[in-house]
Scaffold this motif. Sequence first.
Motif, short mmCIF file in Angstrom:
data_model
loop_
_atom_site.label_atom_id
_atom_site.label_comp_id
_atom_site.label_asym_id
_atom_site.label_seq_id
_atom_site.Cartn_x
_atom_site.Cartn_y
_atom_site.Cartn_z
N GLU A 685 0.86 -1.18 0.00
CA GLU A 685 0.00 0.00 0.00
C GLU A 685 0.90 1.24 0.00
OE1 GLU A 685 -3.14 0.15 2.89
OE2 GLU A 685 -3.35 -2.04 2.91
N ASP A 686 1.27 1.69 -1.16
CA ASP A 686 2.15 2.86 -1.30
C ASP A 686 1.30 4.13 -1.23
OD1 ASP A 686 3.95 4.81 -1.94
OD2 ASP A 686 4.64 3.86 -3.79
N PRO A 687 1.52 4.99 -0.23
CA PRO A 687 0.72 6.22 -0.13
C PRO A 687 0.78 7.08 -1.38
CG PRO A 687 1.98 5.84 1.86
CD PRO A 687 2.50 4.87 0.86
N ASP A 689 0.70 5.96 -4.36
CA ASP A 689 -0.09 5.33 -5.41
C ASP A 689 -1.45 6.03 -5.47
OD1 ASP A 689 -1.58 3.71 -7.09
OD2 ASP A 689 -0.91 1.84 -6.18
N PRO A 690 -1.84 6.61 -6.59
CA PRO A 690 -3.12 7.33 -6.69
C PRO A 690 -4.33 6.42 -6.46
CG PRO A 690 -2.13 7.04 -8.86
CD PRO A 690 -1.08 6.64 -7.87
N VAL A 692 -4.56 4.19 -4.04
CA VAL A 692 -4.70 3.82 -2.64
C VAL A 692 -5.78 4.64 -1.93
CG1 VAL A 692 -3.52 3.87 -0.39
CG2 VAL A 692 -2.39 2.89 -2.40
N GLY A 693 -5.83 5.93 -2.22
CA GLY A 693 -6.82 6.78 -1.55
C GLY A 693 -8.24 6.31 -1.79
N ASP A 694 -8.59 6.07 -3.05
CA ASP A 694 -9.93 5.58 -3.37
C ASP A 694 -10.16 4.18 -2.79
OD1 ASP A 694 -10.59 7.89 -4.74
OD2 ASP A 694 -9.87 7.10 -6.66
N LEU A 696 -8.90 2.95 0.01
CA LEU A 696 -9.14 3.02 1.45
C LEU A 696 -10.55 3.51 1.76
CD1 LEU A 696 -5.70 4.43 2.67
CD2 LEU A 696 -6.55 2.08 2.85
N LYS A 697 -11.10 4.37 0.90
CA LYS A 697 -12.47 4.82 1.09
C LYS A 697 -13.47 3.67 0.88
CE LYS A 697 -11.57 9.57 -0.46
NZ LYS A 697 -11.88 10.59 -1.50
N LYS A 708 -8.65 -4.98 -0.39
CA LYS A 708 -7.41 -4.26 -0.70
C LYS A 708 -6.51 -5.09 -1.61
CE LYS A 708 -7.29 -1.64 3.65
NZ LYS A 708 -6.55 -1.43 4.92
#
Length: 819
Positions: A685-687, A689-690, A692-694, A696-697, A708
């Motif tokens: 899970e690379d922060p 990485d664009p 990852v945000g979506d 996690l939501k 995941k």
Amino acid sequence: ELLIEQYQIGLLSYYYKMYLSSGQSCDGQCGETWGTCSCHATCVSLLTCCGDYRQYCLQISPYSGTMMGGSVFSILNATFYPSKQEQLTCRFRGEIETVGYTDGEGRGYCVSPLLFQSGWLPFDVSTDGRNFNSSGEYLSVHPSKMDAAFKVTLVNSTQWQYYGTPNTAGTLRMTWHPSLIGDTDRVNIELWGYREVNTSTTDTTWEEELPPLRAEWTYLYSLGKGLANSGSFSFTPKSSEKPYSDWEVGSVRVSPSIYSDGARNVRAVWSGAHALAWHLEEAFRQDSAAWALDRCLAWDVLEKSLPNFLEEVVDCPCTLAQARADTGRFHTDYGCDMEKGSVCTYHPGSVHCVRAVQASPVYRAGQQCCYDSTGAQVLTGDSIGGSTPDRAHDWGSPPYRDPPRIPSLSHWMYDVLTFYYCCLWSDHCQVYFTHRPSSGCRHYTPPTAGAVLGDPHFLTFDDVRYTFNGKGEYYLVLSPDRGLSVQGRTEQVKLENGECSPLETRLSVCSVLPLSRLSAVAMRERSSDVIEVRQAEQQNQLEVLRNQRVLSFTEQSWMDLHGVFLYSPTPQNVTVMFSSGVGMEVRGREGGAMALTVLLPPDYTNLTQGLLGQMNSDPLDDLLTSMGDVVSPDNTSPEEIFTFGASWKTSNQTSLFTYDSKYLLDTYYYVKHDPAFVPAFSVSEDPADPLVGDMLKMCFGDGAQFCKYDTLSTRSLAVGNATLLSFRSHQTLMQDLESVVSCGWLASPRYGEKIGTRYLEGSTVSFTCNSGSVLYGSPERTCLPSGEWTGEDVSCISGRSLYLKKGNITFNLPLNGLS
């Protein structure tokens, strides 16, 4: 159409060349495979068919029709040219022959006969009446499971079945689709009757078994001859006289007028079986309640002479949620289906009913379970709409053909017509419910569920969760003691075309990922048909095979097979039900993944192994390898899990899968577990990485880990979301299947009332007495976790008598000043 025709010509040319080179023929040899060519259904896709395969191994359209007969199907890709002295003859089940015909182009047509059974049945075709060397299969369908478009519809069916009772008279109307009768302009409309005749020569009480019975399906009389084939007919019925009035169940048939009255096994369309109220004798119309009561009481005497089947029928699920979740043992009753807005004619007050899929072991009886809007079971002790067992299972039972195993018709004779006598045409339901009381649910135990979902993740029967990304064919469930084998095929995940790199797009190839997903499931229990469900070419859709032959659900969503039932209401959903009560739910999901749920009844406890573990409520021994070593589910590396999973690979000798393409042969036939395929055991899970945000939501709560993994490994939020939905669906199923304690039914006191009809743990039932009566016992009783009611039995004192109930005994005591 031209391209298709050219393709077919090319195939026929290919088959002919194969035939010339091999010298092998499919004449009477369908299903066989030789080294040079094949007469097996898989030969079409493998291009290995013998040259005369299509002439002798027949395909038909339509492939199904009612078991009542009269359906016409054409034989595809084969031609027949009988001489002037000969005719096309179609033989069903090796014994029933009907006269077929051919058109000017040599295409053959068969007419299905009365079969008295449902399921796939063999048929053979001959042009000389002697050599039946071309063969195929025809699906005979339960009359009530036929689509309404293929039946005679009795408009306002309530009027038909209450005709002659108070305030029910007038003109009756029926409709049908004119094309079902063929090109004819004129039709005959006839009434046919059904009954089961006792062939015993002795007058005795049948305590161990039912008397020997013979089914009679008989033409009674004409309702109209030479009528216009307009698709509609109305008439005012007259009461009949003996012997016709003795027939109380039957159907209306519409057939071409070229046939004589009562001609059998001719093209026709039938209504469903129904109570013939409209044709009964004049005595019924003069006083229907008294007429019906006489028959109700006569049935009461007969029932007392027959064996008691109630002890062997299964208990009902306690709640509607359980009933809908236990799909291996119970299925929706088409007459009371909340999803289709059924009015539940025979179960007023209920919103949904299910039937036990399998008949009982000795007497082949059925079980019906009905539920109200709160989800509670409705019992006959409280309501005319309560759950009722059936002496004859509505769907019949193998080997069918003879009473009381005949689908629909036997059930009408034993359980439905008698309900009319006692409950609908007269007000004596207490007589009916004496012999058909609700079973309740005190002894019901829900099944245990395991699942495979996503890419792919496993949830064992004891709720151990792990990921195994092997590539090959593996045992999901293996139970040698019960003869059950459920096998799963996994394939490497490929990116969609839109996700390929520009270079890959130019080269017309797609990247493959270091993970796999479930792509097919094959299963069998003992000597049942082998069922395989696999991904179809269409996205998220499934393809079903029976004994390596592709099935079509375009005409029927339900199929009776050997030792197993299938239900596929949509191309994305398939339910498999085995004789033991084992159920399989297969779903097509986003991204091409399949989700599988396996439901095992309680008697499978301690009898399973494989990737879904040992079903024994002990999660610590679930990861048992095929060599007998146990891998701890705690603190175990993904690599160790991978080794455990690989140990459950199948073999060519045990595989249930179909290999009907070069890809399947090359990929799976010779290699059951690909040792060269090494999956990605984890994802990062690379922060930055664009994605990852979506992710996690979306991926939160229970099941987030699987969500995941699938999102990051496939680079697809849609795939991750499908995995999460599958996981949550499984969790909902587990909640629905949780055990529920029932304390059993409570009776209303004489001279009093009962408030509450829910008898499950935590429920409270209250009692009141009528004016002038005094309550004795507990005014409220609550169902305890132990399955016992609090308080004491309730009685009401009325007038000069005291009615006390203790256990099953009621005491009537004069007051005489007693307090």
